[in-house]
Design a protein around this motif. Structure first.
Motif, mmCIF file in Angstrom:
data_model
loop_
_atom_site.group_PDB
_atom_site.id
_atom_site.type_symbol
_atom_site.label_atom_id
_atom_site.label_comp_id
_atom_site.label_asym_id
_atom_site.label_seq_id
_atom_site.Cartn_x
_atom_site.Cartn_y
_atom_site.Cartn_z
ATOM 1 N N UNK A 65 3.224 -48.605 42.289
ATOM 2 C CA UNK A 65 2.784 -47.221 41.897
ATOM 3 C C UNK A 65 1.059 -47.014 41.806
ATOM 4 N N UNK A 113 9.589 -46.433 42.399
ATOM 5 C CA UNK A 113 10.438 -46.296 41.377
ATOM 6 C C UNK A 113 10.936 -47.270 41.075
ATOM 7 N N UNK A 172 -1.054 -44.720 45.270
ATOM 8 C CA UNK A 172 -2.052 -44.584 45.033
ATOM 9 C C UNK A 172 -2.909 -44.701 45.598
ATOM 10 N N UNK A 193 6.885 -40.646 45.057
ATOM 11 C CA UNK A 193 7.121 -41.421 44.110
ATOM 12 C C UNK A 193 8.045 -42.338 43.717
ATOM 13 N N UNK A 209 4.823 -34.506 46.048
ATOM 14 C CA UNK A 209 4.485 -35.540 45.322
ATOM 15 C C UNK A 209 6.329 -36.823 44.773
#
Lengths: 173, 145
Positions: free
Chosen positions: A134, A52, A138, A48, A44
């Motif tokens: 983000x 960021x 997702x 991610x 994960x």
């Protein structure tokens, strides 16, 4: 951004430490489960990390361009359609901890800001601009777009309902 | 006009904010990975998996009680989806996480009045359930999920 949002906070580090302790305990009791969890984490985090970077840039943009005093100036005198627009856009662009915004809204409430606009401002804070990358990561871009549109619509509905339900005694003396 | 000191100050503020957020992100990723790995069956077949309405109400309740950073709700929601929880329930969780604030209720009430805070949170809770259903049904209507 309210000043309090930039204060050094150790809550996150305490939380991270407690989580690592939980991993250590799980590693002792069920090593296989701990390894499986860590592998999932590794998978994960690689997804991610690039997002960021974008989050950082958006936070920087918010710090450069938006100030509570500026938002306050327009919200305090807002009314009608313009007031709604300013309240919702202000809520969307308001970043940082909620508590300084409560204080600002309380001050505006005393100066006559409409209750419905306060509720709309607070509701539209659900749209977190710096975190949208983000959310898209997702849940997908279309989902994010549809959800954000409904959040804006419901911030108006929320404002109207709160105004109607609290009308007689909502204003603090 | 943006001066150099203002730029530097803004950059420092952003770094500070980011430093505060990083342990939350890593901690939430670690925790959700742990929860998903250890309690996957319980999440999908235990707490959730009782139909759209009960799942959505449960998702909204968890989101309303939770007091973490909004980012955590995306991470948790994303991992819950992977774990088999329905998108409606996850949407209710994500929306109520940022619109309902049981933990912040005393502060909100003290500054904006109890009546305002209580009504706003109740309406926001109901709205989070409504938004979850409307969003997913909109996406389904257009064949996007």
């Amino acid at each position: 951004m309210p000043n309090t949002s930039t204060k050094r906070s150790y809550g996150g580090w305490i939380f991270l430490t407690l989580t690592l302790i939980a991993y250590a305990l799980l590693g002792l009791l069920k090593p296989q489960a701990a390894t499986q969890a860590f592998n999932l984490f590794a998978h994960v985090i690689t997804q991610v990390l690039p997002v960021l970077g974008l989050v950082f840039l958006l936070l920087l943009a918010a710090n450069l361009l938006l100030k509570p005093k500026r938002i306050k100036r327009y919200l305090g005198k807002g009314s009608g359609l313009k007031g709604w627009s300013i309240a919702i856009v202000g809520g969307v662009f308001s970043v940082g901890s909620i508590y300084p915004w409560y204080a600002m809204l309380s001050e505006l409430q005393k100066k006559g800001m409409r209750t419905e606009l306060i509720a709309a401002f607070l509701y539209s804070r659900a749209i977190k601009l710096p975190l949208l990358p983000l959310m898209i990561h997702y849940f997908g871009a279309i989902y994010t777009l549809v959800l954000c549109l409904y959040l804006i619509v419901f911030s108006i509905i929320n404002g109207i309902l709160v105004e109607k339900l609290t009308k007689p005694t909502c204003y603090k003396k | 006009m943006l001066t150099n000191s203002f730029l530097i100050n803004s950059f420092k503020k952003t770094i500070h904010t980011f430093i505060n957020v990083i342990p939350i992100i890593i901690g939430m990723l670690l925790l959700t990975s742990l929860i998903i790995s250890v309690f996957q069956q319980q999440i999908t077949a235990g707490l959730f998996g009782n139909g759209d309405l009960p799942d959505t109400l449960l998702g909204a309740s968890i989101g309303g009680i939770a007091a973490g950073h909004p980012l955590a709700s995306y991470l948790l929601g994303g991992e819950m989806l992977t774990g088999g929880v329905s998108l409606i329930a996850v949407t209710a969780l994500v929306v109520s996480w940022v619109t309902v604030g049981i933990a912040q209720l005393p502060a909100e009430a003290m500054m904006l009045g109890w009546r305002f805070a209580v009504y706003r949170n109740i309406i926001s809770f109901i709205a989070s359930v409504a938004i979850a259903f409307i969003t997913i049904h909109t996406l389904q209507f257009f064949g996007l999920v």
